[in-house]
Motif scaffolding. Structure first.
Motif, short mmCIF file in Angstrom:
data_model
loop_
_atom_site.label_atom_id
_atom_site.label_comp_id
_atom_site.label_asym_id
_atom_site.label_seq_id
_atom_site.Cartn_x
_atom_site.Cartn_y
_atom_site.Cartn_z
N THR A 455 37.28 -18.23 29.38
CA THR A 455 38.18 -18.87 30.34
C THR A 455 39.45 -18.62 30.00
N PHE A 456 39.90 -18.46 28.68
CA PHE A 456 41.31 -17.97 28.48
C PHE A 456 41.64 -16.72 28.73
N ALA A 457 40.29 -15.55 28.90
CA ALA A 457 40.54 -14.44 29.25
C ALA A 457 40.83 -14.37 30.61
N TRP A 458 40.51 -15.25 31.63
CA TRP A 458 41.00 -15.20 32.86
C TRP A 458 42.23 -15.72 32.92
N SER A 459 43.04 -16.72 32.28
CA SER A 459 44.24 -17.00 32.08
C SER A 459 45.17 -15.81 31.71
N LEU A 460 44.55 -15.07 30.76
CA LEU A 460 45.39 -13.91 30.27
C LEU A 460 45.38 -12.82 31.55
N ALA A 461 44.47 -12.72 32.54
CA ALA A 461 44.35 -11.81 33.42
C ALA A 461 45.33 -12.53 34.49
N LEU A 462 45.61 -13.83 34.58
CA LEU A 462 46.27 -14.37 35.68
C LEU A 462 48.09 -14.00 35.14
N THR A 463 48.20 -13.98 33.97
CA THR A 463 49.77 -13.63 33.40
C THR A 463 49.97 -12.14 33.37
N ALA A 464 48.84 -11.32 33.40
CA ALA A 464 49.00 -9.97 33.58
C ALA A 464 49.41 -9.59 35.07
N LEU A 465 48.76 -10.49 35.94
CA LEU A 465 48.93 -10.02 37.49
C LEU A 465 50.45 -10.28 37.78
N ALA A 466 51.07 -11.30 37.08
CA ALA A 466 52.47 -11.31 37.20
C ALA A 466 53.34 -10.32 37.12
N PHE A 467 52.87 -9.25 36.27
CA PHE A 467 53.81 -8.14 36.24
C PHE A 467 53.97 -7.57 37.58
N LEU A 468 53.13 -7.60 38.65
CA LEU A 468 53.39 -6.94 39.78
C LEU A 468 54.59 -7.29 40.41
N PRO A 469 54.67 -8.62 40.78
CA PRO A 469 56.02 -9.16 41.45
C PRO A 469 57.15 -9.08 40.52
N ALA A 470 57.04 -8.91 39.36
CA ALA A 470 58.20 -9.20 38.28
C ALA A 470 58.72 -7.58 38.39
N ALA A 471 57.81 -6.82 38.60
CA ALA A 471 58.42 -5.14 38.83
C ALA A 471 59.59 -5.08 39.82
N LEU A 472 59.47 -6.09 40.99
CA LEU A 472 60.27 -5.83 41.91
C LEU A 472 61.53 -6.81 41.79
N LEU A 473 61.72 -7.52 40.76
CA LEU A 473 62.97 -8.27 40.49
C LEU A 473 64.22 -7.45 40.57
N PRO A 474 65.41 -7.89 40.77
CA PRO A 474 66.62 -6.96 40.58
C PRO A 474 66.96 -6.78 39.02
N ARG A 475 67.40 -5.49 38.85
CA ARG A 475 67.78 -5.17 37.70
C ARG A 475 69.09 -5.81 37.03
N ARG A 476 69.80 -6.03 38.09
CA ARG A 476 71.13 -6.83 37.77
C ARG A 476 71.20 -8.13 38.64
N GLN A 477 71.83 -9.26 38.18
CA GLN A 477 72.33 -10.22 38.66
C GLN A 477 72.95 -9.96 39.91
#
Length: 477
Positions: A455-477
């Motif tokens: 079950t924790f392996a699926w939680s790990l996968a959920l955290t990994a998925l968050a890299f996709l939208p995080a890559a689109l965050l702005p570089r500067r405020q």
């Protein structure tokens, strides 16, 4: 240049706005410890007592979408003070409840305050801090989110054991009564329009709030092992209502409760996407970690809460450090690093029941408790929780700050409501999905540790998925 006086003033405002949400989060997590005591006190089955928590979640889903409109219409300061007053009144009434139905009803009053405090408080801080200090302030506001799930069960266990379940609610009163006059003096006046023409989006409210409540109810039923009809019917109704709201928000006239057009902004949509997946990973882990210690190692409720404390300590440290770094370098790097640390801290839990640490599961490295020996030593799990906490704490504040820097000043209140709602939906979905998965794994596996590891392996996968939208965050405020 920011002067010492301005920094001190900002810190005081942040501390006042932080105190009440801390209580709300502590209250939400400590009530679960009192379930058995409530069942005994009211001589009610657990299926009825669970509505003390489920009803609160449903009420939050109804209230949160209104926060943005209320802040714009009446002024954020007034709405925040009203929210704290409602939470205080609800806490007092809950402590005085004479029956289970009265307690459930008074919890709904409490939820009115709890649902408004966080988004409105965040909007106030966003306006006061400005773009140059928003990351620091949002990180400070994220500390109670990380601390409450660890401290709440401990506080609840002590209060129920020593004073009785009513003191879970009475303990809120002195803090709230101190916060109210301080807020009236220190928090700057909001910018409510006071314009009666700015009407509440009643159709949007009729679609979005019941839709949110139906989704939460369906997901809660899934986590509690409810019948397929009790799960899928409200979930389907909730999805239909939310889709109907999206159509209304895009085509309707006037200002919607949460403007779907905000998601056309890259910074806003990427930050809310990260908040959704982070909610799924964070809230589900707050259930899985203490449950693992209780089911697989035989730890009691109080011991399980104490074993979760390293994550809370790590989260507080990560939030404080990440805020300053985010203000200087922008949110993308900070969020990505935080996600990486959170994943690294989850790996040992995903290896439970096997893996390269199997030889270390005995002798001085054995997990505390009377349950079956697991394959990962106690010291490694505690260290992993610290690392996971640092990562999660580093993500929350900068990600919320990215929401505010991607919208205009006038949109801040409604943006706060949107990101809070999305985060809670993610938390509900993640918790329900992983709970159902855990139940299936426990039924199929001879080893509880292995079931938790999968079950924790699926939680790990959920955290990994968050890299996709995080890559689109702005570089500067």
């Amino acid at each position: 240049m920011v002067t010492v006086t301005e920094t001190t003033k900002l810190t005081r405002i942040g501390a006042v706005l932080l105190a009440a949400p801390i209580l709300a989060n502590l209250d939400a997590t400590s009530v679960g410890v009192a379930t058995e005591a409530l069942a005994g006190s009211f001589r009610a089955p657990l299926s009825d007592v669970q509505w003390v928590s489920t009803g609160y979640l449903l009420a939050l889903g109804m209230v949160m979408p209104v926060a943005g409109w209320a802040g714009d219409r009446f002024g954020a300061k007034r709405v925040w003070i009203f929210a704290v007053a409602a939470f205080t009144l609800g806490s007092m009434l809950c402590g005085l409840a004479w029956s289970l139905p009265s307690l459930i009803g008074f919890r709904l009053v409490q939820a009115i305050g709890g649902g408004l405090m966080n988004p409105v408080g965040q909007a106030i801080l966003a306006r006061v801090a400005g773009p140059s200090r928003i990351g620091r302030l949002m990180s400070m506001l994220s500390i109670p989110v990380a601390f409450a799930p660890a401290v709440g069960p401990i506080l609840g266990g002590v209060l129920v054991h020593e004073l009785g379940w009513r003191w879970i609610f009475f303990v809120n009163l002195p803090v709230c009564l101190v916060v109210l006059p301080l807020a009236a003096r220190l928090v700057p006046a909001g910018e409510g329009t006071g314009d009666r023409a700015q009407r509440l989006d009643l159709l949007g409210l009729a679609l979005l709030s019941p839709g949110m409540a139906a989704l939460v109810y369906g997901l809660s039923s899934a986590a509690d092992g409810g019948s397929p009809m009790a799960v899928w019917l409200p979930v389907a109704a909730g999805v239909a209502l939310v889709v109907g709201y999206l159509v209304h928000g895009l085509r309707g006239k006037g200002v919607p409760l949460i403007d779907p057009r905000l998601f056309a902004r890259r910074g806003f949509s990427s930050a809310t996407g990260t908040a959704f997946l982070l909610g799924a990973s964070l809230y589900s882990s707050m259930l899985l970690v203490p449950l693992y210690y209780q089911r697989a190692t035989g730890a009691g409720v109080l011991a399980a809460g104490l074993l979760l404390a390293p994550q809370a300590v790590g989260a507080a440290f990560g939030a404080l450090v990440a805020g300053r770094w985010s203000d200087r370098s922008g949110p993308r790097r900070v969020v990505q690093l935080g996600l990486g640390l959170a994943m690294l801290g989850t790996v040992p839990f995903a290896l439970l029941g096997g893996g390269p640490f199997a030889l270390l599961g005995s002798g001085p490295f054995a997990l505390l408790g009377s349950g079956p020996a697991a394959s990962v030593p106690a010291w490694l799990l505690s260290g992993a929780l610290v690392l996971r906490g640092i990562g999660l704490g580093a993500v929350i504040g900068p990600n919320v700050a990215a929401v505010y820097t991607s919208v205009t000043r006038e949109q801040a209140s409604r943006a706060a409501s949107a990101v809070t709602v999305v985060n809670r939906i993610g938390g509900s979905l993640g918790t329900a999905a992983l709970t159902v998965l855990l139940q299936a794994e426990l039924a199929a596996s001879a080893s509880p540790a292995a079931a938790f590891g999968h079950t924790f392996a699926w939680s790990l996968a959920l955290t990994a998925l968050a890299f996709l939208p995080a890559a689109l965050l702005p570089r500067r405020q």
